[in-house]
Design a protein around this motif. Sequence first.
Motif, PDB file in Angstrom:
ATOM      1  N   UNK B  12       0.958  -1.208   0.059  1.00 40.78           N
ATOM      2  CA  UNK B  12       0.067   0.061  -0.094  1.00 40.78           C
ATOM      3  C   UNK B  12       0.933   1.342  -0.017  1.00 40.78           C
ATOM      4  N   UNK B  13       2.149   1.096   0.447  1.00 35.86           N
ATOM      5  CA  UNK B  13       3.016   2.372   0.636  1.00 35.86           C
ATOM      6  C   UNK B  13       4.010   2.229  -0.210  1.00 35.86           C
ATOM      7  N   UNK B  14       3.839   1.247  -1.464  1.00 35.14           N
ATOM      8  CA  UNK B  14       4.978   1.357  -2.274  1.00 35.14           C
ATOM      9  C   UNK B  14       5.040   2.376  -3.134  1.00 35.14           C
ATOM     10  N   UNK B  15       6.282   3.090  -3.219  1.00 38.41           N
ATOM     11  CA  UNK B  15       6.466   4.202  -4.056  1.00 38.41           C
ATOM     12  C   UNK B  15       6.484   5.643  -3.255  1.00 38.41           C
ATOM     13  N   UNK B  16       6.156   5.589  -1.777  1.00 40.22           N
ATOM     14  CA  UNK B  16       6.011   6.681  -0.846  1.00 40.22           C
ATOM     15  C   UNK B  16       7.545   6.805  -0.189  1.00 40.22           C
ATOM     16  N   UNK B  32      -0.331   1.223  -4.876  1.00 36.21           N
ATOM     17  CA  UNK B  32      -1.059   2.161  -4.215  1.00 36.21           C
ATOM     18  C   UNK B  32      -2.103   2.741  -5.139  1.00 36.21           C
ATOM     19  N   UNK B  33      -3.182   3.128  -5.016  1.00 33.33           N
ATOM     20  CA  UNK B  33      -4.254   3.998  -6.040  1.00 33.33           C
ATOM     21  C   UNK B  33      -3.665   5.245  -6.194  1.00 33.33           C
ATOM     22  N   UNK B  34      -4.073   5.732  -7.341  1.00 34.15           N
ATOM     23  CA  UNK B  34      -3.953   7.357  -7.331  1.00 34.15           C
ATOM     24  C   UNK B  34      -4.553   8.045  -6.528  1.00 34.15           C
ATOM     25  N   UNK B  35      -4.252   9.483  -6.689  1.00 30.28           N
ATOM     26  CA  UNK B  35      -4.621  10.421  -5.725  1.00 30.28           C
ATOM     27  C   UNK B  35      -6.231  10.218  -5.859  1.00 30.28           C
ATOM     28  N   UNK B  67      -9.301   5.768  -0.266  1.00 30.31           N
ATOM     29  CA  UNK B  67      -8.303   4.553  -0.631  1.00 30.31           C
ATOM     30  C   UNK B  67      -7.068   5.274  -0.497  1.00 30.31           C
ATOM     31  N   UNK B  68      -5.981   4.392   0.095  1.00 23.02           N
ATOM     32  CA  UNK B  68      -4.657   4.903   0.140  1.00 23.02           C
ATOM     33  C   UNK B  68      -4.464   6.051   1.355  1.00 23.02           C
TER      34      UNK B  68
END
Lengths: 526, 138
Positions: B12-16, B32-35, B67-68
Amino acid sequence: MKLTLPPRVSPAQFDAALKAYASVVGEGWVLATDADRDAYSDVYAPGPETEWPAAAAISPNSTAEIQAIVRIANQYKTPLWPVSRGKNLGYGTAAPRMPGSIVLDLSRMMKVHELNTELGYCVIEPGVSYFDLYEHIQREKAPLWMSVPGNAWGSVLGNALDHGMGYTPYGQHARNLCGLEVVLPSGEVMRTGLGAMDNNPGWHVFPLSFGPDWTQMFTQSNMGVVTRAGLWLQPAPESSLQLTFDIPNEEDIGWVVDTITPLKTAGVIEQNVFIPSWLGKIVLKGQRKDFWDKDGAIPEWRVQELLKEHKLGYWQVQIRFYGDETLNKARAEIVKKAFKQHLDAAPMEELWRQGDPINQYDATMGVPSAVALQMGDWVGGRGGHMGFSPVVPATSKHILGQLKRSRKIIADHDVDFYASFTIGGRYATNINMLMYDRDKPEQVANIRKMFDALIKGTAEAGYGEYRTHIGWMDKVSETYNFNDGIQQRLNQTVKDALDPNGILAPGKSGIWPSAYRGAAGKAGAA
Amino acid sequence: MNRFILLILAGALSGCGIPDDGETSAGGPPPAPPYQMRAALPAGDRLAVQSDGEALFSNRCGSCHLAGGMGTNLLTKQQMMAGQPPEKGLLTNRTDLTADYVKTVVRQGKVAMPRLSRTEVTDTELKAIAAYLSKAKS
């Protein structure tokens, strides 16, 4: 929270003041129950929330209402503590420095007055959150990007006015402010910069004025209530390229900084470069007890194990380039070559072009997220945090000195080390995140003691903090000691001239009006 | 913590800013879903009776509870620890919320969630949001 009255104000006078305020904003926007006072307390307070109690809160909806409120405050001597959205988490949230102040909550003022795509700026009110502005830009399909802080739940203007930082080329937020509208403590409205001239179309594009420009006087200060401001925005780039380097060892931060700083000052790297230590990566993955289930700092051997288990370096450096793809690639080659002199491993490269999806957690691409607040879950219980935030010249000598000094103080207090350096150009800010369980008084007491030691030890070495929690504003202010603290004496001279009744934010940044100077040091952190 | 739950959260946090630790590769959780754009705040007097609980929830709570979002991520973990599927991390997927419970959490806060003032969410807005989140049970 029970009522704490403002100094020297009787219950009857206080009630009369609230009625007067209600006549301006309406009864529904004067909030004065025990539950309301709780809602404006410091949710992460290092100690009881009653240490920094608000007497009430008022929520105006216009500059004219704020003018009327300020005049009433002068009449009844009921000091106001202005907050934009009250999300200054880690620095006091919405709570006032002086007990009994009334929070002036500007979060209803959510207008975006202008979004200028031609010259890249917006004109907004204090209640506009990063989420609000981001969505406004998306709905308008405006080719503009914001710079956002790590936690973007708060106000765009509030963050800039409190010297917040972001991670794009526009990351020094206070420098993006261009042209403020301010209600002075007298209730008069002034406009800074070219706004001092009626209808000047350059108000939000020229960062100075004729004669002195007062814009920065209204940041981290208590000289006025900012009711709208121009803020420069970055033109949306056609592409972006990011390099990610994992830096294996703690002491490597020295060469990392000496590599990045000249590239940043020369313009090869444009963004503020954020370099978090390893714990910044782990802290969002679970709770502390999942990784180390004992009290006291995580021992070094376990740190090394965790780095291996999660394939992390001690630091991580992500450098993002914005704009023309060819230029980005050329800049990336320069950076890669410079890093190659110290690090064999090639960086991970991520290319983005307009139309590609953007990760919702990527602050370097101007997307707002509150996910950083998940760290509140790290310690378990009612987790809180404070930031210890000194600023140092961006060279290895200063960075390694600061690292060694704060590391020792934090280790001496048996607390986990969780720090980041953000290279803003010639300087770096060093945020040390200090986390605690608010339900463990001994842990909180230790953090407070450590905070004092960090301020003292850092000042003795010649450095100061750029921002601090309300409870330590006096102590940090005292470290700015050149010529017997002449900066603070000047601040207080100006304060008394502008605000003779001391009704705006007494004690903010250690600036005490003469009316409440006796309250300095008596309330807040011991 | 259960390793599976850790894996879901890491995804869920990948890329942050969290590097891929090898646990989230093929067969792992989705990115993770987009904004998530929030609904606009309904126009009009925020102290008057409110009818659009869905829009109010999206606008007033959406910074954390779409979401996210931060709240969704923490609730996903909490729900999975309780044996629930990860979708229950979204408050809109819950069937066990009551209006009174929603009001209490908003006003008193809970764990990582700070209390919200009556300016951030007015009493009438909260009433509509609480009704919306608890509608399956009323």
